[in-house]
Design a protein around this motif. Structure first.
Motif: not given
Ligand SMILES: Nc1ncnc2c1ncn2[C@@H]1O[C@H](COP(=O)(O)OP(=O)(O)OP(=O)(O)O)[C@@H](O)[C@H]1O
Ligand SMILES: [Mg+2]
Lengths: 243, 379
Positions: A19, A21, A40, A42-44, A46-47, A88, A165, A198
């Protein structure tokens, strides 16, 4: 005049078991400005923050503050070069007092204990936690825990602050308080802020620029009023939340 | 927003603490009152017992002061890092043997432990230096083995420390040329660890352990205990912070071991194994592992309880009941009860300070007045 610093991220990539991310994300922040990172669930977002602060390893990409290559440093050295973050899901040292929590930000970047306690004390007063200095962090209200996390981050005297957040779980009134606090920081402390949230009211009132992620990719960036009207952004994200 | 309400209601009950002076947010005087109070208490009890001059009670006090030193060193790592360090008692063993080897007369060594390496037989230091050299030996061993173990947390961290304890125990009980192997190691000299020596070392160690807790390294270690990720992103190097705590703790363990061997005068590897670890663990858990005061009061309480229980046990056995081991069972149950209902021990993880005593007194007299009032109303 304060010296300007630049936080640059080029072509960041990260996959989790296939995936994507974070997919070829670039980002530029300078001290004194606030960049909003939205998108949105899960858009990445936090990653991206996790990678930029060295908490997880990236697949590829370049992360620098001025001439320093942050991307190749262990996470515990990143604050020393001026980059700190909040979480977060609030992460505090819950059995330690508010003062000790805030002190850790300064001690973590090598400031002595006495000086750290002064910095921390003043910061706590500034964010409105002056009354709670001796309380264990776990006894604070939710709002105060958010503020304490920000105070701890600021105690490191960062050049760049990444907020994940910070308004999540706060009511409207508390969000307004947060807004007025954050608004002053770039000017008073000469820092650059990346904020993920958000709450579009907060984002629109606070940010100088916006960058929008969808499925790990940047789909738009620019001035808030332009981004807000971008059809792709409305379609992917704002359609459901913005009026 | 239910969590929000919950936190709010929690905070209303909490007393707001203001900085003592406007210039400093830290009340150093109040913080350090812990050390003054605890050491004064220790010295007062010690002086009283010395004045009583009853050898049996003097012995109990001296061995408790040694135990206190041991528990304090245990608290330094376990309390601040949150990791159960099984191998700790092994460092006490290393310190016990090493300091004895340093302090014994070469002639005595040749006689008591004929198998000993000649270069060890030649070593000879006065007691005070031997004690420190023994502690340094324990610390050096810790410094050599600990680095790769420091990044392991939680149960993995505890399991590796447990494995390390097994290694220490086997080495201490088999290395004939150093520890006399499975046979008893007899020091055959003076009892250097007197009441005052044990008391003095315990006091210094108490102050040092408290200083560690409040030092930058101690604060960092506590931060890693509370949240590893937040600590890392605040600039804290988990491995090196733990490493410093671990080897400091090993030094104090070694010191306590040295006091012990020069008190009891004959030791075996079995003196530094699970049973003794269990005793100091119960002291720390019952007192409250997160504070130095917890180590102090835990040691005090469990020592008194064990002495009392031992008498009961003896009495029962004499009157025909087979009750040997009952003390340990009571202690174990007590530890479980604490872990369930009061995981931070009797101190609740707090330190004893002037302010805490004053608050306690105030709320106590306040409650008395209140209950008197309500009684009047009932009448
Ligand atoms: N440690 C991990 N292992 C596997 N998948 C991960 C991991 N961390 C995040 N993901 C996946 O990576 C994608 C991005 O997640 P992330 O947490 O960065 O989203 P986000 O933009 O911060 O969302 P939110 O607004 O809900 O906080 C998601 O599909 C999540 O499931
Ligand atoms: Mg997120």
């Amino acid at each position: 005049m304060n010296k300007k610093s630049f936080f640059n991220v080029e072509g960041l990539n990260k996959s989790f078991a296939g995936l994507k991310a974070v997919n070829d994300v670039s980002m530029h922040i300078e001290t004194g400005e606030i960049l909003g990172l939205i998108g949105p669930n899960g858009s990445g977002k936090t990653t991206a923050i996790n990678i930029m602060t060295g908490m997880i390893k990236r697949d590829s990409g370049k992360i620098t503050i001025d001439e320093h290559n942050i991307g190749d440093m262990p996470a515990y050295l990143v604050p020393v070069y001026g980059l700190v973050r909040t979480y977060q899901t609030i992460r505090l040292f819950k059995s330690m007092t508010c003062l000790e929590n805030a002190m850790m930000g300064a001690i973590g970047v090598g400031i002595g204990r006495r000086a750290a306690s002064e910095i921390a004390g003043e910061l706590l007063e500034e964010v409105g936690l002056g009354e709670s200095i001796g309380l264990p962090a776990e006894r604070l209200t939710f709002r105060d825990q958010r503020l304490l996390e920000i105070a701890r981050a600021l105690a490191a005297s960062p050049k760049f602050l990444l907020l994940d957040e910070p308004a999540a779980g706060l009511n409207e009134e508390e969000t307004d308080m947060l807004l007025s606090l954050l608004k002053t920081l770039p000017g008073s402390r000469n820092i650059g802020i990346l904020i993920v949230d958000h709450d579009m009211r907060l984002i629109m009132n606070l940010c100088n620029r916006l960058q929008v992620l969808n499925y790990g990719r940047t789909i738009a960036e620019g001035l808030p009023k332009d981004v807000q009207k971008n059809p792709e952004v409305v379609n992917a994200y704002l359609g459901s939340t913005a009026s | 927003m239910s969590t929000h309400r919950h936190f709010l209601s929690n905070c209303e009950a909490a007393p707001a603490a203001r900085p003592q002076s406007t210039s400093s947010y830290f009340s150093f005087a109040n913080k350090w009152s812990t050390v003054v109070l605890l050491i004064s208490g220790l010295v007062a009890i010690g002086a009283f017992i010395w004045w009583l001059n009853i050898p049996f009670i003097e012995d109990i006090f001296t061995s408790s002061a040694i135990t206190l030193t041991m528990v304090l060193g245990f608290q330094l790592y376990m309390g601040n890092s949150g990791i159960l360090n099984w191998s700790y008692i092994g460092y006490a063993g290393i310190g016990a043997f090493a300091s004895a080897i340093f302090s014994m007369e070469p002639a005595v060594k040749t006689m008591q432990i004929p198998t000993m390496y000649p270069f060890l037989i030649k070593l000879h230091l006065p007691f005070s230096l031997a004690l420190i050299a023994g502690a340094l030996t324990a610390m050096a061993v810790a410094a050599l083995v600990a680095w790769p173990l420091m990044r392991l947390s939680d149960s993995v961290g505890a399991i590796t420390q447990f494995a390390l304890l097994i290694v220490f125990n086997v080495v201490l009980s088999q290395w004939s040329q150093v520890t006399n192997g499975p046979r008893t190691f007899t020091l055959g000299g003076l009892r250097y660890t007197t009441l005052w020596v044990a008391l003095g070392v315990a006091s210094v160690v108490l102050a040092a352990v408290f200083y560690f807790k409040e030092s930058p390294v101690g604060l960092k270690l506590r931060a890693t205990r509370d949240d590893r990720h937040a600590a890392r992103s605040s600039g804290i190097n988990l491995v090196s912070t733990r490493y410093i705590g671990y080897i400091t703790s090993a030094f104090i363990g070694g010191l306590a071991g040295g006091l012990f061997s020069h008190y009891i005068l004959s030791i075996t590897a079995a003196s530094f194994y699970l049973h003794d670890l269990f005793v100091i663990l119960s002291m720390l858990v019952i007192g409250g592992s997160m504070s130095v005061s917890g180590a102090f009061f835990g040691t005090l309480l469990v020592t008194l309880a064990r002495q009392g229980l031992r008498q009961v046990e003896l009495g029962l056995t004499r009157s025909g009941f087979e009750a040997s081991g009952a003390t340990e069972i009571v202690l174990a149950i007590l530890m479980i009860v604490f872990l369930i209902w009061r995981p931070n021990g009797i101190t609740g993880g707090e330190e004893l300070t002037w302010n805490s005593i004053r608050r306690r007194l105030k709320s106590f007299t306040g409650r008395k007045k209140q209950s008197a009032k309500s009684q009047q109303q009932e009448d």
